[in-house]
Write an enzyme that holds these catalytic residues in place. Structure first.
Site, PDB file in Angstrom:
ATOM      1  N   TYR A 124       0.667  -1.243  -0.097  1.00 26.87           N
ATOM      2  CA  TYR A 124       0.017   0.087  -0.112  1.00 26.87           C
ATOM      3  C   TYR A 124       0.697   1.233   0.094  1.00 26.87           C
ATOM      4  O   TYR A 124       0.243   2.340  -0.087  1.00 26.87           O
ATOM      5  CB  TYR A 124      -0.971  -0.096   1.098  1.00 26.87           C
ATOM      6  CG  TYR A 124      -0.522  -0.293   2.454  1.00 26.87           C
ATOM      7  CD1 TYR A 124       0.417   0.601   2.971  1.00 26.87           C
ATOM      8  CD2 TYR A 124      -0.787  -1.493   3.367  1.00 26.87           C
ATOM      9  CE1 TYR A 124       0.819   0.727   4.678  1.00 26.87           C
ATOM     10  CE2 TYR A 124      -0.349  -1.459   4.638  1.00 26.87           C
ATOM     11  CZ  TYR A 124       0.292  -0.464   5.180  1.00 26.87           C
ATOM     12  OH  TYR A 124       0.903  -0.471   6.628  1.00 26.87           O
TER      13      TYR A 124
ATOM     14  N   LYS B 299       5.527   4.506   4.515  1.00 22.27           N
ATOM     15  CA  LYS B 299       6.134   3.568   3.817  1.00 22.27           C
ATOM     16  C   LYS B 299       6.407   3.901   2.535  1.00 22.27           C
ATOM     17  O   LYS B 299       7.290   3.467   1.712  1.00 22.27           O
ATOM     18  CB  LYS B 299       5.604   2.194   3.852  1.00 22.27           C
ATOM     19  CG  LYS B 299       5.449   1.453   5.287  1.00 22.27           C
ATOM     20  CD  LYS B 299       4.659   0.419   5.331  1.00 22.27           C
ATOM     21  CE  LYS B 299       4.443  -0.111   6.603  1.00 22.27           C
ATOM     22  NZ  LYS B 299       5.725  -0.826   7.358  1.00 22.27           N
TER      23      LYS B 299
END
Length: 268
Positions: free
Chosen positions: A150, A165
């Site tokens: 994601y 991330k």
């Protein structure tokens, strides 16, 4: 995946953040079994000590250094402790993370900051400290960051973690170019749903939620931490010596198999 050569990791030292449980512990154990000396970092000393005990029980050597990766000075002290104990440092696994499900509109500034500080800032501080040490010593090295798919496709309820991330992925690709002349490689692994206590409690806390997540995986099962560790060792080691700036996705086809218009996957 081929197994590491008999001397590929022997005598090497790797920092593993978030090494007290789950994927971080599995990577530390795999490194120890391959002959490396993992230095595990995290904020819960008891869990770090458990990881060290498991490595030593299997005949390896490991060091626990309680560390808050959000603190650059603490990270510098972590690097110093590893070098003092083992005399060298060969790489890093950025695995420390924090996550919980919350709609972005309702997410508090503190909730946002907590996850971004651990995942993005902590990964940068650790990468910077290790890269500086390697440059000073004139040594090559390898950095692996554990992210999630994601990071590039997004996911409702994880805006803080997805953004952090995604930043780690961009950091990895940027520094892969900057540090390549020094012989330092940087890559990512993006595990999908994995059988760990921490992630399970945070992301699929009920049997119904777990079933929903499992139904999104074309392979029909969750990853094991050992599978993630196997990929991690490949990316850290000599078998990937010409691989840098990449991200290997280990999710059983989850992100590729998002279904919108009708079921097309094959069933038994």
């Amino acid at each position: 995946m081929t197994t590491p050569g008999p001397t590929e990791f022997a005598g090497r030292t790797y920092l593993v953040t978030g090494g007290g449980s789950g994927i971080g512990r599995a990577i530390a154990l795999a490194l120890g079994a391959a002959g490396a000396r993992p230095v595990v970092a995290g904020r819960t000393p008891e869990r770090l000590d458990e990881t060290v005990a498991l490595v030593e029980k299997a005949g390896g050597s490991a060091l626990a250094v309680p560390t808050d990766v959000r603190d650059p000075q603490a990270v510098d002290a972590l690097v110093a402790a590893a070098v003092e104990r083992y005399g060298r440092l060969d790489g890093l696994v950025n695995n420390a993370a924090g996550n919980f499900v919350a709609p972005g509109i309702d997410l508090s500034p503190n909730g946002w900051r907590a996850v971004v500080d651990i995942v993005l800032n902590g990964s940068y501080y650790c990468t910077r400290a290790v890269a500086r040490h390697l440059r000073e010593e004139g040594m090559p090295g390898s950095v692996l960051s554990v992210i999630a798919s994601y990071a590039w496709h997004g996911h409702p309820g994880t805006v803080h973690s997805a953004a952090a991330k995604a930043g780690v992925l961009a950091m990895t690709r940027t520094l892969a170019v900057e540090l390549a002349p020094l012989g330092i490689r940087l890559n990512c692994v993006a595990p999908g749903p994995t059988e760990t206590d921490g992630a399970g409690a945070a992301l699929w806390a009920t049997p119904e939620a777990r079933a929903d997540v499992l139904s999104s995986v074309p392979a029909g099962r969750f990853a094991t931490v050992e599978e993630v560790a196997d990929v991690a060792l490949f990316l850290l080691g000599d078998r990937a010596s010409y691989l840098t700036g990449e991200c290997l996705t280990l999710d059983g086809g989850q992100w590729l198999g998002k279904q919108i218009y009708g079921r097309t996957t094959t069933t038994a």
